[in-house]
Structure formats: structure tokens, C-alpha cells
Enzyme design. Sequence first.
Site, PDB file in Angstrom:
ATOM      1  CG  HIS A   1     -19.932 -35.531  39.877  1.00  0.00           C
ATOM      2  ND1 HIS A   1     -20.817 -36.565  40.066  1.00  0.00           N
ATOM      3  CD2 HIS A   1     -18.689 -36.073  39.940  1.00  0.00           C
ATOM      4  CE1 HIS A   1     -20.153 -37.695  40.239  1.00  0.00           C
ATOM      5  NE2 HIS A   1     -18.854 -37.424  40.170  1.00  0.00           N
TER       6      HIS A   1
ATOM      7  CD  GLU B   1     -12.850 -39.477  40.067  1.00  0.00           C
ATOM      8  OE1 GLU B   1     -11.754 -38.956  40.390  1.00  0.00           O
ATOM      9  OE2 GLU B   1     -13.768 -39.689  40.878  1.00  0.00           O
TER      10      GLU B   1
END
Length: 270
Positions: free
Chosen positions: A11, A89
Site C-alpha cells: 500500500h 498486516e
Amino acid sequence: MTRFALTFVRHGQTRFNKEKIIQGQGVDEPLSETGFKQVAAAGIFLNNVKFTHVFSSDLIRTKQTVHSILENSKFCKDMTVTYDSRLRERKYGIAEGKGLTELRAMAKEAGEECPLFTPSGGETLDQVKMRGVDFFKFLCQLILEEAGQKESCSSGAPVNCLETSLAEIFPLGEQCASQCNSDSEASKLVASVLVVSHGAYMKTLFNYFVTDLECSLPATQSKSELASVSPNTGISVFIINVEKGREVKPTIQCVCMNLQDHLNGVTETC
């Protein structure tokens, strides 16, 4: 043998990335102004690549990243994104929202070192690996099942096959031309998958590729690069060869890892 391409993109930058604050899963921070510039640059860099499947973590920073990549695509603007929590994550528990220096201090107090240290309420590296392996096995099975229903590589590919669109920007090697022009369906890519995820997660999964699956690396790839976390919007591309059968391990070729050429013209906003 069924072949497919797997492209990972981390990202874009968030404010907390810049300030070195742990986000994990509990701090769902959006992209910063610099982050939006990075994901736009990544989208332009990848705009000629024909993806057949798109997956993303379901956190806001990855959602904004994949949206921008597809928005800039010539072929994939209207593709459906599958948001998968297995791509999130690593969970850092009580360290989320705290600075990286505080995490290191916690680790030191516990007599451990980052990243092996697991804060209270966080995930161990083995747990992150298990999530990644579960997603990868699911993906391989999905591609195998779909390949069995198809007669050709992809009727919607911009030139002859999916590999051609990747070869325009990535160093796939000398085999690309012969494989794309081959009459053998087995030599062609049957899918090109985009996955948008996170730094620590991707590092753990890539380590699984190299250590457990003996992924071949480019001659220019250094060990230090393998051990480092991808930069924001870093791009990594793998060619996966998979066969039916539980005991058959996929073979993996790394085309590039943590590529950031698209960021050369991106200036960071203060």
C-alpha cells in the site's frame, strides 16, 4: 503444469508510516498526500498489465491503493476486487498506535529483538506465515480449478497472452517470447493476479517462497533486499507453476522484488 503470474504491491504511504508509528490491524489509517501520489504512480506504471484476478487486504490503506491502481488501468477499471482478511498486516497488539522506538524498547525489556518479538495481543511471525500460506494455497487451488475450465490463456489479453503485457515492463527473461508464441497451452500464463497487501506480511510470505518453496531469485537480487521490508507501493512479481496433487509443491520464479522505479518522479509532501 499450470502457470500464473502473481504481482504484489504494498500500500501507499500513510502519515503513520512517515512518523514510524505501528499500525498493524487496529490502526486503520488512510493514505497521506504522498501516499496518493505513490499509488497513482504505481497505477500508471502498471496500466498496461492485464490482470485476471484482484485481491486486497480489507484495511483502508490497501483499499485506497488498489482503487487507484485499477482507476489508472487501461484494461481493469471495472474489475471486482476480492477483499480478504488473510492479507491484513501483522497484528501488533498493544504496540499498535505506538512508535517503532517503543516497540523496540518493549522487545529489549523482554530480552528479545524485533521482528521476532511479539507484543501482548499481537501475532507471532509463525501465525502471520500461516495466514499467508493459507491464502497462497487457496489461490493456487482457485487458479487450477479455473484453468481446467478454460481452453485458452485469456481472450481479453491486450496482445497474444497475459505474459506479453507483463513483459513490457518486467524482466521476464528470454523464455517469454517462445512461451507466448508457443502452441502449447501448458506453456502460457492462464492468469495474472494482483494482490495489494502490507510490508511485514509480504516480507513473511516472500520468506516462505524462498525458504520453504525454494523460489529462484534474479541474479541481481541481494540478500539484504530479501531481508528488507518493501517500500510503500513496492512491486514484486512472481511466476508460479502449480500442479494438481497435495504433495506437489509449486515452483516459483521471482521476476523482481520490491521494485520502486515508478517512484522516481514522486516528491514527498511535508
